[in-house]
Design an enzyme around this catalytic site. Structure first.
Site, PDB file in Angstrom:
ATOM      1  N   SER A   1      35.649  40.670  46.752  1.00 53.08           N
ATOM      2  CA  SER A   1      35.280  41.224  45.447  1.00 53.08           C
ATOM      3  C   SER A   1      34.124  42.200  45.659  1.00 53.08           C
ATOM      4  O   SER A   1      33.609  42.327  46.777  1.00 53.08           O
ATOM      5  CB  SER A   1      34.826  40.086  44.529  1.00 53.08           C
TER       6      SER A   1
ATOM      7  N   ASP B   1      39.201  43.296  46.155  1.00 61.15           N
ATOM      8  CA  ASP B   1      39.522  42.455  44.999  1.00 61.15           C
ATOM      9  C   ASP B   1      38.709  42.915  43.770  1.00 61.15           C
ATOM     10  O   ASP B   1      37.649  43.533  43.926  1.00 61.15           O
ATOM     11  CB  ASP B   1      39.175  40.996  45.387  1.00 61.15           C
ATOM     12  N   HIS B   2      39.178  42.597  42.593  1.00 57.78           N
ATOM     13  CA  HIS B   2      38.496  42.885  41.314  1.00 57.78           C
ATOM     14  C   HIS B   2      37.437  43.983  41.372  1.00 57.78           C
ATOM     15  O   HIS B   2      36.248  43.733  41.529  1.00 57.78           O
ATOM     16  CB  HIS B   2      37.884  41.601  40.756  1.00 57.78           C
TER      17      HIS B   2
ATOM     18  N   ASP C   1      40.457  46.405  38.130  1.00 60.37           N
ATOM     19  CA  ASP C   1      40.504  45.346  37.118  1.00 60.37           C
ATOM     20  C   ASP C   1      40.011  45.879  35.775  1.00 60.37           C
ATOM     21  O   ASP C   1      38.816  45.892  35.481  1.00 60.37           O
ATOM     22  CB  ASP C   1      39.633  44.165  37.581  1.00 60.37           C
TER      23      ASP C   1
ATOM     24  N   HIS D   1      40.536  32.319  36.530  1.00 59.06           N
ATOM     25  CA  HIS D   1      39.634  32.246  37.684  1.00 59.06           C
ATOM     26  C   HIS D   1      38.784  30.995  37.598  1.00 59.06           C
ATOM     27  O   HIS D   1      38.315  30.628  36.528  1.00 59.06           O
ATOM     28  CB  HIS D   1      38.722  33.474  37.734  1.00 59.06           C
ATOM     29  N   GLY D   2      38.548  30.379  38.752  1.00 59.85           N
ATOM     30  CA  GLY D   2      37.784  29.141  38.798  1.00 59.85           C
ATOM     31  C   GLY D   2      38.720  27.955  38.694  1.00 59.85           C
ATOM     32  O   GLY D   2      39.943  28.110  38.547  1.00 59.85           O
TER      33      GLY D   2
ATOM     34  N   HIS E   1      46.561  35.360  40.347  1.00 62.30           N
ATOM     35  CA  HIS E   1      45.125  35.155  40.567  1.00 62.30           C
ATOM     36  C   HIS E   1      44.753  33.762  40.089  1.00 62.30           C
ATOM     37  O   HIS E   1      45.501  33.112  39.359  1.00 62.30           O
ATOM     38  CB  HIS E   1      44.326  36.201  39.781  1.00 62.30           C
ATOM     39  N   GLY E   2      43.553  33.344  40.490  1.00 64.66           N
ATOM     40  CA  GLY E   2      43.055  32.063  39.996  1.00 64.66           C
ATOM     41  C   GLY E   2      43.841  30.881  40.516  1.00 64.66           C
ATOM     42  O   GLY E   2      44.052  29.900  39.798  1.00 64.66           O
TER      43      GLY E   2
ATOM     44  N   THR F   1      37.901  29.769  44.743  1.00 66.23           N
ATOM     45  CA  THR F   1      36.992  28.646  44.443  1.00 66.23           C
ATOM     46  C   THR F   1      37.148  27.501  45.437  1.00 66.23           C
ATOM     47  O   THR F   1      36.152  26.951  45.926  1.00 66.23           O
ATOM     48  CB  THR F   1      37.241  28.127  43.016  1.00 66.23           C
TER      49      THR F   1
END
Ligand code: G3H
Ligand code: ZN
Length: 288
Positions: free
Chosen positions: A48, A80-81, A102, A185-186, A215-216, A240
Protein backbone atom coordinates in the site's frame (compact mmCIF):
# COMPACT_ATOMS: atom_id res chain seq x y z
CA UNK A 1 9.16 -15.80 -17.43
CA UNK A 2 5.37 -15.36 -17.71
CA UNK A 3 4.05 -11.85 -17.36
CA UNK A 4 1.47 -11.10 -14.69
CA UNK A 5 -1.15 -10.82 -17.43
CA UNK A 6 -0.31 -14.34 -18.67
CA UNK A 7 -0.25 -15.71 -15.11
CA UNK A 8 -3.68 -14.24 -14.45
CA UNK A 9 -5.09 -15.63 -17.67
CA UNK A 10 -3.82 -19.06 -16.76
CA UNK A 11 -5.30 -18.76 -13.25
CA UNK A 12 -8.69 -17.90 -14.75
CA UNK A 13 -8.55 -20.92 -17.07
CA UNK A 14 -7.53 -23.25 -14.25
CA UNK A 15 -10.12 -21.71 -11.88
CA UNK A 16 -7.51 -20.93 -9.28
CA UNK A 17 -6.48 -17.58 -7.81
CA UNK A 18 -3.12 -15.90 -7.52
CA UNK A 19 -2.41 -14.99 -3.89
CA UNK A 20 -1.63 -11.32 -3.16
CA UNK A 21 0.10 -10.71 0.16
CA UNK A 22 1.06 -7.38 1.67
CA UNK A 23 4.47 -6.75 3.15
CA UNK A 24 6.04 -3.91 5.14
CA UNK A 25 9.65 -5.11 5.21
CA UNK A 26 12.06 -7.75 3.93
CA UNK A 27 10.99 -10.28 6.60
CA UNK A 28 7.53 -10.20 5.05
CA UNK A 29 8.94 -10.49 1.55
CA UNK A 30 10.99 -13.59 2.40
CA UNK A 31 8.11 -15.15 4.33
CA UNK A 32 5.78 -14.78 1.33
CA UNK A 33 8.35 -15.89 -1.21
CA UNK A 34 9.40 -18.97 0.77
CA UNK A 35 5.76 -20.02 1.11
CA UNK A 36 5.09 -19.66 -2.62
CA UNK A 37 8.34 -21.37 -3.54
CA UNK A 38 7.57 -24.34 -1.29
CA UNK A 39 4.35 -24.90 -3.29
CA UNK A 40 5.74 -23.76 -6.63
CA UNK A 41 2.89 -21.30 -7.32
CA UNK A 42 3.00 -17.73 -8.62
CA UNK A 43 2.58 -14.94 -6.09
CA UNK A 44 1.97 -11.19 -5.93
CA UNK A 45 3.64 -8.95 -3.36
CA UNK A 46 1.42 -6.02 -2.41
CA UNK A 47 2.47 -2.71 -0.92
CA UNK A 48 0.00 0.00 0.00
CA UNK A 49 1.13 3.64 -0.04
CA UNK A 50 2.21 3.42 3.63
CA UNK A 51 3.87 0.03 3.22
CA UNK A 52 5.87 1.08 0.20
CA UNK A 53 6.93 4.34 1.80
CA UNK A 54 8.34 2.30 4.67
CA UNK A 55 10.31 -0.12 2.46
CA UNK A 56 11.08 2.48 -0.21
CA UNK A 57 9.14 2.67 -3.48
CA UNK A 58 12.07 2.06 -5.80
CA UNK A 59 13.74 -0.26 -3.30
CA UNK A 60 10.81 -2.68 -3.06
CA UNK A 61 10.67 -2.85 -6.83
CA UNK A 62 14.33 -3.81 -7.03
CA UNK A 63 13.97 -6.38 -4.23
CA UNK A 64 11.09 -8.20 -5.92
CA UNK A 65 12.80 -8.05 -9.30
CA UNK A 66 15.98 -9.50 -7.78
CA UNK A 67 14.08 -12.52 -6.45
CA UNK A 68 12.31 -12.97 -9.79
CA UNK A 69 15.63 -13.01 -11.62
CA UNK A 70 17.75 -14.97 -9.16
CA UNK A 71 15.19 -17.75 -8.71
CA UNK A 72 13.61 -17.44 -12.18
CA UNK A 73 10.33 -17.22 -10.29
CA UNK A 74 6.89 -15.76 -11.10
CA UNK A 75 6.78 -13.20 -8.29
CA UNK A 76 5.12 -9.87 -9.09
CA UNK A 77 4.76 -6.48 -7.43
CA UNK A 78 1.52 -4.53 -7.04
CA UNK A 79 1.00 -0.94 -5.89
CA UNK A 80 -1.94 -1.66 -3.63
CA UNK A 81 -4.63 0.96 -2.79
CA UNK A 82 -3.26 4.06 -4.44
CA UNK A 83 -5.28 7.21 -3.98
CA UNK A 84 -3.89 9.60 -6.60
CA UNK A 85 -2.70 9.57 -10.19
CA UNK A 86 0.69 10.91 -9.08
CA UNK A 87 1.32 7.92 -6.84
CA UNK A 88 0.16 5.51 -9.56
CA UNK A 89 2.63 7.16 -11.93
CA UNK A 90 5.40 6.93 -9.32
CA UNK A 91 4.83 3.16 -8.94
CA UNK A 92 4.71 2.57 -12.71
CA UNK A 93 7.90 4.59 -13.15
CA UNK A 94 9.54 2.52 -10.39
CA UNK A 95 8.86 -0.73 -12.29
CA UNK A 96 5.78 -2.19 -10.55
CA UNK A 97 3.89 -4.91 -12.46
CA UNK A 98 0.45 -3.63 -11.53
CA UNK A 99 -1.24 -0.72 -9.82
CA UNK A 100 -4.57 -0.16 -8.12
CA UNK A 101 -6.23 3.19 -8.33
CA UNK A 102 -8.62 3.21 -5.39
CA UNK A 103 -11.38 5.66 -6.13
CA UNK A 104 -13.99 3.77 -4.13
CA UNK A 105 -14.82 6.85 -2.08
CA UNK A 106 -15.04 9.18 -5.06
CA UNK A 107 -18.14 9.77 -7.17
CA UNK A 108 -18.59 7.30 -10.06
CA UNK A 109 -17.61 10.03 -12.52
CA UNK A 110 -14.46 11.07 -10.66
CA UNK A 111 -13.47 7.45 -10.19
CA UNK A 112 -13.89 6.83 -13.95
CA UNK A 113 -11.93 9.93 -14.86
CA UNK A 114 -8.83 9.27 -12.68
CA UNK A 115 -8.88 5.52 -13.40
CA UNK A 116 -8.88 6.33 -17.12
CA UNK A 117 -5.90 8.63 -16.68
CA UNK A 118 -4.06 5.78 -14.89
CA UNK A 119 -4.91 3.30 -17.65
CA UNK A 120 -3.66 5.72 -20.32
CA UNK A 121 -0.38 6.22 -18.46
CA UNK A 122 0.09 2.46 -18.00
CA UNK A 123 -0.58 1.78 -21.69
CA UNK A 124 2.00 4.34 -22.75
CA UNK A 125 4.76 3.39 -20.32
CA UNK A 126 6.50 0.86 -22.57
CA UNK A 127 5.85 -2.15 -20.31
CA UNK A 128 2.73 -4.26 -19.78
CA UNK A 129 1.51 -2.81 -16.48
CA UNK A 130 -1.92 -3.97 -15.32
CA UNK A 131 -4.38 -1.50 -13.83
CA UNK A 132 -7.00 -2.43 -11.26
CA UNK A 133 -9.81 -0.21 -10.02
CA UNK A 134 -12.20 -0.30 -7.09
CA UNK A 135 -15.95 0.04 -7.28
CA UNK A 136 -17.80 -0.16 -3.96
CA UNK A 137 -16.48 0.85 -0.53
CA UNK A 138 -14.98 -1.95 1.58
CA UNK A 139 -13.15 0.00 4.30
CA UNK A 140 -9.54 1.01 4.39
CA UNK A 141 -7.55 -0.58 7.23
CA UNK A 142 -5.97 -4.01 7.53
CA UNK A 143 -6.46 -4.48 11.26
CA UNK A 144 -8.35 -6.49 13.84
CA UNK A 145 -11.83 -5.00 14.13
CA UNK A 146 -14.50 -5.01 16.84
CA UNK A 147 -17.17 -4.28 14.27
CA UNK A 148 -17.68 -3.96 10.54
CA UNK A 149 -15.90 -0.73 9.42
CA UNK A 150 -17.83 2.53 9.27
CA UNK A 151 -19.38 3.11 5.88
CA UNK A 152 -19.31 -0.55 4.85
CA UNK A 153 -22.78 -1.96 4.26
CA UNK A 154 -23.33 -5.60 3.47
CA UNK A 155 -26.94 -5.53 2.29
CA UNK A 156 -27.49 -6.39 -1.37
CA UNK A 157 -28.29 -2.86 -2.48
CA UNK A 158 -24.93 -1.63 -1.12
CA UNK A 159 -22.82 -4.19 -2.97
CA UNK A 160 -21.34 -3.42 -6.39
CA UNK A 161 -24.01 -3.32 -9.07
CA UNK A 162 -23.12 -5.52 -12.11
CA UNK A 163 -24.60 -3.00 -14.56
CA UNK A 164 -22.61 -0.12 -13.07
CA UNK A 165 -19.51 -2.35 -12.98
CA UNK A 166 -19.81 -3.02 -16.71
CA UNK A 167 -20.30 0.67 -17.43
CA UNK A 168 -17.21 1.42 -15.34
CA UNK A 169 -15.02 -1.18 -17.03
CA UNK A 170 -16.15 -0.13 -20.51
CA UNK A 171 -15.46 3.52 -19.73
CA UNK A 172 -12.01 3.01 -18.21
CA UNK A 173 -10.51 -0.03 -19.93
CA UNK A 174 -9.14 -1.44 -16.65
CA UNK A 175 -7.63 -4.93 -16.55
CA UNK A 176 -9.09 -6.05 -13.21
CA UNK A 177 -11.87 -4.93 -10.94
CA UNK A 178 -12.18 -5.02 -7.15
CA UNK A 179 -15.87 -5.09 -6.24
CA UNK A 180 -17.76 -4.95 -2.95
CA UNK A 181 -19.26 -8.44 -2.59
CA UNK A 182 -19.67 -8.70 1.18
CA UNK A 183 -15.93 -8.36 1.79
CA UNK A 184 -14.17 -5.68 3.85
CA UNK A 185 -10.65 -4.75 4.87
CA UNK A 186 -9.57 -6.07 8.25
CA UNK A 187 -10.85 -9.04 10.18
CA UNK A 188 -13.35 -9.25 12.99
CA UNK A 189 -11.84 -10.16 16.36
CA UNK A 190 -12.14 -13.94 16.55
CA UNK A 191 -11.15 -14.27 12.91
CA UNK A 192 -14.49 -15.05 11.27
CA UNK A 193 -15.99 -12.52 8.84
CA UNK A 194 -19.52 -12.67 7.38
CA UNK A 195 -20.02 -14.79 4.27
CA UNK A 196 -19.38 -13.37 0.81
CA UNK A 197 -22.20 -12.91 -1.69
CA UNK A 198 -21.25 -15.47 -4.35
CA UNK A 199 -24.28 -14.87 -6.52
CA UNK A 200 -23.32 -11.19 -6.83
CA UNK A 201 -19.71 -12.13 -7.50
CA UNK A 202 -20.78 -14.26 -10.45
CA UNK A 203 -23.15 -11.61 -11.79
CA UNK A 204 -20.37 -8.98 -11.73
CA UNK A 205 -17.82 -11.34 -13.29
CA UNK A 206 -20.25 -12.28 -16.08
CA UNK A 207 -21.06 -8.62 -16.73
CA UNK A 208 -17.50 -7.25 -16.86
CA UNK A 209 -15.62 -10.13 -18.48
CA UNK A 210 -12.32 -9.26 -16.74
CA UNK A 211 -10.75 -10.90 -13.66
CA UNK A 212 -12.17 -9.88 -10.28
CA UNK A 213 -9.95 -9.23 -7.29
CA UNK A 214 -11.14 -10.17 -3.83
CA UNK A 215 -9.84 -7.69 -1.26
CA UNK A 216 -10.14 -8.07 2.47
CA UNK A 217 -9.50 -11.82 2.40
CA UNK A 218 -8.49 -12.07 6.08
CA UNK A 219 -11.24 -13.73 8.07
CA UNK A 220 -13.01 -15.31 5.09
CA UNK A 221 -13.52 -19.06 5.09
CA UNK A 222 -11.99 -21.71 2.87
CA UNK A 223 -15.42 -22.37 1.43
CA UNK A 224 -15.90 -18.67 0.58
CA UNK A 225 -12.58 -18.63 -1.26
CA UNK A 226 -13.44 -21.80 -3.13
CA UNK A 227 -16.77 -20.46 -4.33
CA UNK A 228 -15.52 -16.95 -5.11
CA UNK A 229 -12.66 -18.36 -7.17
CA UNK A 230 -14.99 -20.71 -9.04
CA UNK A 231 -17.15 -17.70 -9.90
CA UNK A 232 -14.72 -15.14 -11.30
CA UNK A 233 -12.16 -14.14 -8.65
CA UNK A 234 -8.58 -14.49 -9.96
CA UNK A 235 -6.61 -12.69 -7.23
CA UNK A 236 -7.17 -12.79 -3.45
CA UNK A 237 -5.64 -10.19 -1.11
CA UNK A 238 -4.53 -11.04 2.42
CA UNK A 239 -2.98 -8.58 4.82
CA UNK A 240 -4.40 -8.51 8.39
CA UNK A 241 -3.73 -12.20 9.05
CA UNK A 242 -0.12 -11.69 7.97
CA UNK A 243 0.29 -8.67 10.22
CA UNK A 244 -1.12 -10.58 13.20
CA UNK A 245 1.16 -13.57 12.51
CA UNK A 246 4.21 -11.33 12.08
CA UNK A 247 3.57 -9.58 15.38
CA UNK A 248 3.04 -12.86 17.23
CA UNK A 249 6.22 -14.28 15.68
CA UNK A 250 8.14 -11.18 16.69
CA UNK A 251 6.84 -11.43 20.27
CA UNK A 252 7.94 -15.09 20.39
CA UNK A 253 11.37 -14.17 19.00
CA UNK A 254 11.84 -11.49 21.63
CA UNK A 255 10.52 -13.37 24.65
CA UNK A 256 12.25 -16.66 23.86
CA UNK A 257 15.63 -14.98 23.39
CA UNK A 258 15.60 -12.07 25.84
CA UNK A 259 19.36 -11.50 25.57
CA UNK A 260 19.55 -11.75 21.79
CA UNK A 261 20.28 -8.44 20.09
CA UNK A 262 20.86 -9.64 16.50
CA UNK A 263 17.70 -8.77 14.53
CA UNK A 264 18.36 -11.51 11.97
CA UNK A 265 18.12 -14.01 14.83
CA UNK A 266 15.18 -12.74 16.90
CA UNK A 267 13.19 -11.97 13.71
CA UNK A 268 13.33 -15.54 12.41
CA UNK A 269 10.07 -16.62 14.09
CA UNK A 270 8.34 -13.61 12.49
CA UNK A 271 9.43 -14.71 9.00
CA UNK A 272 8.31 -18.26 9.74
CA UNK A 273 4.93 -17.07 11.04
CA UNK A 274 4.30 -15.11 7.83
CA UNK A 275 5.40 -18.08 5.75
CA UNK A 276 2.99 -20.44 7.53
CA UNK A 277 -0.06 -18.19 7.06
CA UNK A 278 0.76 -17.56 3.40
CA UNK A 279 1.35 -21.23 2.69
CA UNK A 280 -2.04 -22.16 4.15
CA UNK A 281 -3.82 -19.52 2.06
CA UNK A 282 -1.96 -20.48 -1.13
CA UNK A 283 -3.12 -24.05 -0.72
CA UNK A 284 -6.79 -22.91 -0.76
CA UNK A 285 -6.27 -20.46 -3.62
CA UNK A 286 -4.48 -23.00 -5.81
CA UNK A 287 -6.66 -25.97 -4.82
CA UNK A 288 -3.64 -27.94 -3.53
O1 G3H B 1 -5.34 -4.84 -0.18
C1 G3H B 1 -5.22 -5.50 0.86
C2 G3H B 1 -6.21 -6.49 1.22
O2 G3H B 1 -7.43 -6.22 0.67
C3 G3H B 1 -6.13 -6.98 2.61
O3 G3H B 1 -7.32 -7.19 3.30
O4 G3H B 1 -6.40 -7.07 5.61
O5 G3H B 1 -8.67 -7.94 5.18
O6 G3H B 1 -6.69 -9.26 4.50
P1 G3H B 1 -7.26 -7.90 4.73
ZN1 ZN C 1 -7.42 -4.22 -0.34
Amino acid sequence: MKTLRETLKEAGEKKVAVGHFNISNTEGLWGVFKAAQSLNVPVIIGVSEGERDFVGVRQVSVLVKSIREEYDYPIYLNADHTYSFDRVKEAIDAGFDSVIFDGARLSFEENVSITKQCVEYARGCGRDVLVEAELGFIGTSSKVLDEIPDGVLLDESSLTDPVKAKEFVDATGVDMLAPAIGNFHGMLRGGVDPKLNIERTKAIADAVGIPLVLHGGSGNSEDDFKQAIANGVSIVHINTEIRVAYKQGLQIGLTENPDEVAPYKFLKPAVKAVQDVVEKKLRFFNRL
